[in-house]
Design an enzyme around this catalytic site. Structure first.
Site, PDB file in Angstrom:
ATOM      1  CD  GLN A  13     -13.493  -3.969   1.768  1.00 17.82           C
ATOM      2  OE1 GLN A  13     -12.392  -3.682   1.308  1.00 17.82           O
ATOM      3  NE2 GLN A  13     -13.633  -4.750   2.818  1.00 17.82           N
ATOM      4  CG  ASP A  35     -17.768   2.707  -9.086  1.00 12.78           C
ATOM      5  OD1 ASP A  35     -17.230   2.135 -10.054  1.00 12.78           O
ATOM      6  OD2 ASP A  35     -17.442   2.490  -7.921  1.00 12.78           O
ATOM      7  NE  ARG A  37     -17.685  -1.825  -9.465  1.00 12.53           N
ATOM      8  CZ  ARG A  37     -17.722  -2.325  -8.237  1.00 12.53           C
ATOM      9  NH1 ARG A  37     -18.678  -3.136  -7.869  1.00 12.53           N
ATOM     10  NH2 ARG A  37     -16.769  -2.054  -7.361  1.00 12.53           N
ATOM     11  CE1 TYR A 143      -3.844  -0.490  -3.900  1.00 11.08           C
ATOM     12  CE2 TYR A 143      -2.640  -1.536  -2.110  1.00 11.08           C
ATOM     13  CZ  TYR A 143      -3.698  -0.764  -2.556  1.00 11.08           C
ATOM     14  OH  TYR A 143      -4.606  -0.282  -1.651  1.00 11.08           O
ATOM     15  CE  LYS A 147      -3.716   3.002  -2.886  1.00 11.12           C
ATOM     16  NZ  LYS A 147      -4.755   4.021  -3.081  1.00 11.12           N
ATOM     17  CB  ILE A 173     -10.886  -2.343   4.942  1.00 14.74           C
ATOM     18  CG1 ILE A 173      -9.840  -1.213   4.892  1.00 14.74           C
ATOM     19  CG2 ILE A 173     -12.201  -1.850   5.557  1.00 14.74           C
ATOM     20  CD1 ILE A 173      -9.513  -0.563   6.210  1.00 14.74           C
TER      21      ILE A 173
HETATM   22  N1  SER Z   1      -6.283  -4.321   1.218  1.00  8.12           N
HETATM   23  C1  SER Z   1      -5.316  -3.896   0.270  1.00  8.12           C
HETATM   24  C2  SER Z   1      -4.849  -5.004  -0.558  1.00  8.12           C
HETATM   25  O1  SER Z   1      -4.815  -6.114  -0.058  1.00  8.12           O
HETATM   26  C3  SER Z   1      -4.156  -3.252   0.951  1.00  8.12           C
HETATM   27  O2  SER Z   1      -4.264  -1.881   0.903  1.00  8.12           O
HETATM   28  O3  SER Z   1      -4.486  -4.824  -1.677  1.00  8.12           O
END
Ligand code: SER
Length: 311
Positions: A13, A35, A37, A143, A147, A173
């Protein structure tokens, strides 16, 4: 030395639009997209492309040598929702790729690194309104753990070895060119596609789940401004914010443009993730230190998304 940029995860994205922005700025040949792909025709035909698995250290090194890369944007990652389903794989992708790239920077094979962090570094114990730059960081997701660990690795390589690595904590985003893959904030993109295709949307978050969001144009500006500026003295992964809304408010903003649009709510496992994330972010440090400023408010985002998706 001429700047040569490698984007790892260039078809995702953010990567897909970042690649085109950087090609506009530095010239097509100076930006190598990579990438696992293929990407859009625009991306594949406008400049160099390499197939690359971000967990393959030797392959990354080969491409760095081949193209005499000076700067790496490491955009490959497994996002929050997908990572909950494959924790070990997410850790492998999100962490190993970063450590490889940081090592290359430490060995001076490259000069500069960009790595995106996220609001996912925050957790249930963090203040959720105007979340400060420095606060409690106890992420509840795989996740978020990756991070947070990544932020600390970046700080470590910077403080110990002088590596120039810059990072931002992105909110959700929103963009129309490439779909996000497997995040908790993805509803705020899906909703536009469904509004135009079907006139209705079933949201996987509850109506009052407020989360920080940002339009792609602003995210690209933040990223490029940070990378263009002088290197900051104290290492931080900057909070950056633009707008905050919940699904109900977003649906209302869409309804101003798509009058018959309807929304229903069926929260799933992603609700639990969203409930641990901030509602609004205090990004005053970025605003003070490098003049970060967003342009798109919620109505501007909605108008631009609908206009572009329609055509
Ligand atoms: N947009 C991301 C997610 O929802 C957050 O960093 O995993």
């Amino acid at each position: 030395m001429q700047e040569k940029i490698l984007i790892i995860g260039a078809c995702g994205q953010i990567g897909s639009e970042l690649t085109m922005k950087l090609r506009d700025k530095f010239g097509n040949k100076a930006v190598i997209a990579s990438d696992i792909r293929e990407g859009s025709t625009e991306l594949m035909q406008s400049g160099p492309f390499e197939f690359l698995d971000a967990t393959d250290k030797a392959a990354i090194l080969m491409i760095i040598h081949k193209h005499q890369v000076t700067t790496v944007y490491l955009m490959a990652a497994m996002l929050s929702a997908t990572a909950e389903k494959q924790p070990k794989k997410a850790w492998d992708i999100n962490m190993n790729s970063l450590l490889y790239v940081l090592d290359f920077a430490k060995e001076k094979l490259i000069q500069k690194v960009y790595w995106p962090s996220s609001i996912a570094v925050f957790g249930e114990t963090t203040p959720r309104i105007d979340t400060p730059q420095k606060t409690i960081l106890e992420p509840a997701t795989v996740y978020g753990i990756s991070k947070l660990a990544g932020e600390r690795w970046c700080a470590y390589y910077h403080n110990k070895f002088g590596v120039d690595v810059r990072t931002l904590r992105y909110p959700g985003i929103i963009s129309w060119k490439t779909l996000p893959g497997g995040g908790t904030t993805d509803y705020a993109v899906e909703i536009f596609h469904k509004a135009l295709q079907e006139g209705s949307y079933e949201c996987f978050l509850s109506e009052n789940t407020t989360l920080p969001m940002m339009y792609m144009e602003d995210a690209l500006k933040a990223t490029i401004d940070l990378m263009d500026g002088p290197f900051f003295k104290t290492y931080v992964s900057y909070n950056v914010a633009a707008v905050s809304f919940n699904p109900k408010e977003l649906a209302e903003a869409i309804r101003k443009n798509v009058p018959n649009f309807t929304i229903t709510y069926k929260p799933d496992f992603r609700q639990e993730i969203a409930d641990t994330w901030p509602q609004t972010i205090d990004d005053s440090l970025a605003r003070e230190e490098w003049n970060w400023k967003h342009e798109y408010d919620t109505n501007a985002i909605v108008k631009d998304m609908l206009k572009n998706l329609k055509s």
